[in-house]
Design a protein around this motif. Structure first.
Motif, PDB file in Angstrom:
ATOM      1  N   GLU A  65       0.832  -1.193   0.000  1.00  0.00           N
ATOM      2  CA  GLU A  65       0.000   0.000   0.000  1.00  0.00           C
ATOM      3  C   GLU A  65       0.871   1.249   0.000  1.00  0.00           C
ATOM      4  N   SER A  66       2.007   1.167   0.675  1.00  0.00           N
ATOM      5  CA  SER A  66       3.003   2.234   0.657  1.00  0.00           C
ATOM      6  C   SER A  66       4.356   1.596   0.963  1.00  0.00           C
ATOM      7  N   PRO A  67       5.451   2.209   0.515  1.00  0.00           N
ATOM      8  CA  PRO A  67       6.771   1.611   0.728  1.00  0.00           C
ATOM      9  C   PRO A  67       7.123   1.529   2.211  1.00  0.00           C
ATOM     10  N   LEU A  68       7.862   0.483   2.572  1.00  0.00           N
ATOM     11  CA  LEU A  68       8.371   0.355   3.931  1.00  0.00           C
ATOM     12  C   LEU A  68       9.814   0.835   3.970  1.00  0.00           C
ATOM     13  N   LYS A  69      10.201   1.459   5.080  1.00  0.00           N
ATOM     14  CA  LYS A  69      11.566   1.946   5.234  1.00  0.00           C
ATOM     15  C   LYS A  69      12.478   0.798   5.656  1.00  0.00           C
ATOM     16  N   LYS A  70      13.585   0.649   4.977  1.00  0.00           N
ATOM     17  CA  LYS A  70      14.497  -0.463   5.262  1.00  0.00           C
ATOM     18  C   LYS A  70      15.167  -0.331   6.623  1.00  0.00           C
ATOM     19  N   ASP A  71      15.345   0.896   7.103  1.00  0.00           N
ATOM     20  CA  ASP A  71      16.040   1.111   8.367  1.00  0.00           C
ATOM     21  C   ASP A  71      15.079   1.310   9.539  1.00  0.00           C
ATOM     22  N   GLN A  72      13.807   1.007   9.347  1.00  0.00           N
ATOM     23  CA  GLN A  72      12.793   1.194  10.377  1.00  0.00           C
ATOM     24  C   GLN A  72      12.355  -0.163  10.939  1.00  0.00           C
ATOM     25  N   ALA A  73      12.282  -0.252  12.253  1.00  0.00           N
ATOM     26  CA  ALA A  73      11.753  -1.464  12.883  1.00  0.00           C
ATOM     27  C   ALA A  73      10.228  -1.405  12.869  1.00  0.00           C
ATOM     28  N   TYR A  74       9.606  -2.536  12.579  1.00  0.00           N
ATOM     29  CA  TYR A  74       8.145  -2.622  12.557  1.00  0.00           C
ATOM     30  C   TYR A  74       7.684  -3.828  13.373  1.00  0.00           C
ATOM     31  N   VAL A  75       6.449  -3.756  13.832  1.00  0.00           N
ATOM     32  CA  VAL A  75       5.747  -4.944  14.299  1.00  0.00           C
ATOM     33  C   VAL A  75       4.856  -5.385  13.144  1.00  0.00           C
ATOM     34  N   PHE A  76       5.140  -6.548  12.587  1.00  0.00           N
ATOM     35  CA  PHE A  76       4.322  -7.091  11.510  1.00  0.00           C
ATOM     36  C   PHE A  76       3.275  -8.021  12.123  1.00  0.00           C
ATOM     37  N   ALA A  77       2.005  -7.762  11.828  1.00  0.00           N
ATOM     38  CA  ALA A  77       0.917  -8.587  12.335  1.00  0.00           C
ATOM     39  C   ALA A  77       0.158  -9.167  11.143  1.00  0.00           C
ATOM     40  N   ALA A  78       0.071 -10.500  11.071  1.00  0.00           N
ATOM     41  CA  ALA A  78      -0.538 -11.139   9.902  1.00  0.00           C
ATOM     42  C   ALA A  78      -1.460 -12.278  10.315  1.00  0.00           C
ATOM     43  N   ASN A  79      -2.409 -12.584   9.436  1.00  0.00           N
ATOM     44  CA  ASN A  79      -3.199 -13.802   9.629  1.00  0.00           C
ATOM     45  C   ASN A  79      -2.321 -15.021   9.367  1.00  0.00           C
ATOM     46  N   HIS A  80      -2.747 -16.177   9.884  1.00  0.00           N
ATOM     47  CA  HIS A  80      -1.867 -17.350   9.858  1.00  0.00           C
ATOM     48  C   HIS A  80      -2.684 -18.595   9.530  1.00  0.00           C
ATOM     49  N   SER A  81      -2.465 -19.140   8.333  1.00  0.00           N
ATOM     50  CA  SER A  81      -3.192 -20.339   7.931  1.00  0.00           C
ATOM     51  C   SER A  81      -2.307 -21.388   7.288  1.00  0.00           C
ATOM     52  N   SER A  82      -1.008 -21.099   7.177  1.00  0.00           N
ATOM     53  CA  SER A  82      -0.107 -22.000   6.458  1.00  0.00           C
ATOM     54  C   SER A  82       1.312 -21.894   6.989  1.00  0.00           C
ATOM     55  N   ASN A  83       2.044 -22.999   6.928  1.00  0.00           N
ATOM     56  CA  ASN A  83       3.463 -22.959   7.275  1.00  0.00           C
ATOM     57  C   ASN A  83       4.257 -22.124   6.274  1.00  0.00           C
ATOM     58  N   LEU A  84       3.663 -21.859   5.120  1.00  0.00           N
ATOM     59  CA  LEU A  84       4.323 -20.993   4.132  1.00  0.00           C
ATOM     60  C   LEU A  84       4.468 -19.570   4.635  1.00  0.00           C
ATOM     61  N   ASP A  85       3.670 -19.210   5.647  1.00  0.00           N
ATOM     62  CA  ASP A  85       3.715 -17.837   6.164  1.00  0.00           C
ATOM     63  C   ASP A  85       5.107 -17.482   6.684  1.00  0.00           C
ATOM     64  N   ILE A  86       5.790 -18.457   7.250  1.00  0.00           N
ATOM     65  CA  ILE A  86       7.144 -18.212   7.750  1.00  0.00           C
ATOM     66  C   ILE A  86       8.093 -17.967   6.585  1.00  0.00           C
ATOM     67  N   MET A  87       7.968 -18.781   5.540  1.00  0.00           N
ATOM     68  CA  MET A  87       8.834 -18.633   4.374  1.00  0.00           C
ATOM     69  C   MET A  87       8.638 -17.270   3.715  1.00  0.00           C
TER      70      MET A  87
END
Length: 244
Positions: A65-87
């Motif tokens: 939706e908008s670029p993320l800053k490479k030098d910025q720490a984020y908390v990423f929160a995602a839905n989880h339905s597959s082991n592929l989510d880690i990959m």
């Protein structure tokens, strides 16, 4: 016949993942011995993820939706339905990052090396374990390391197709307490390629679409805003999954 082919593909995917993990393992072991080498450890597992994706025929397409800053720490929160989510998060996250995951992953032959070092295991049944995990997570965020969390608390094995389960409160309080921007991530169709670990319905090659929402600034929020933030992230993720 289709189910048989999917299980054959699952076996192939497991072989691919194990092959590259074994190939990378000496470098993983070296990088995991000192915390100063953790950035290298992240680079290694990002490379491992790309190779595993390439040879398994499972690819990830990211929509920002908008670029993320490479030098910025984020908390990423995602839905989880597959082991592929880690990959896929090994490809999405940039710079220094850690996963916060269930303590059972310490028994996983591939993931335990990371959860013994760079990642953070959490036993939700133990208040002390939860306290230590979130304390360590907060310290890492203050140190500039992004944190990847699945606020549903795990993969639900009761609904297929999967539904979005209620979120835990911890990630949102932590983002507010540390003043870290939080990024909602909608993983729309990974479950179609691999639901959970693929044991029931197998896997198949294909492209998984991931929508990365704009970061939400938390600097001016207070503890009482955690519930509002949780609901906002839930609706953002749900909207894109339903839309897909």
């Amino acid at each position: 016949m289709i189910l048989l082919l999917r299980h054959i593909h699952r076996f192939y995917v497991i072989v691919v993942i194990l092959f590259f993990f074994i190939l990378f393992y000496p470098f993983y072991w070296f990088a995991s011995r000192k915390s100063s080498r953790y950035p290298f450890l992240n680079l290694l597992r990002t490379a491992n993820s790309w190779f595993s994706s390439l040879f398994s025929g499972i690819y990830f397409r990211f929509h920002y939706e908008s670029p993320l800053k490479k030098d910025q720490a984020y908390v990423f929160a995602a839905n989880h339905s597959s082991n592929l989510d880690i990959m896929l998060f090994c490809q999405l996250a940039k710079g220094a990052y850690s996963f916060l995951g269930k303590a059972e992953l310490l028994k996983n032959p591939v993931l335990k090396l990371f959860f013994q070092t760079i990642d953070i295991p959490l036993d939700r049944a133990s208040k002390m374990s939860a306290f230590r995990a979130f304390k360590r997570a907060g310290e890492q965020l203050h140190a500039g390391r992004s944190l990847i969390i699945f606020p549903e608390g795990g993969i639900s094995g009761t609904h297929y197709p999967p539904t979005l389960e209620p979120f835990k409160n911890g990630p949102f309080r932590m983002a507010i307490e540390t003043g870290t921007p939080i990024v909602a991530v909608s993983i729309s169709d990974a479950w179609k390629l691999m639901w959970d670990d693929g044991a029931k319905y197998g896997t198949r090659p294909g492209i998984c679409d991931i929508y990365v929402h704009s970061p939400i600034v938390t600097e001016n929020m207070v503890a009482d805003d955690a519930e509002m933030l949780k609901e906002r992230i839930f609706e953002l993720i749900k909207h894109k999954i339903v839309q897909k």
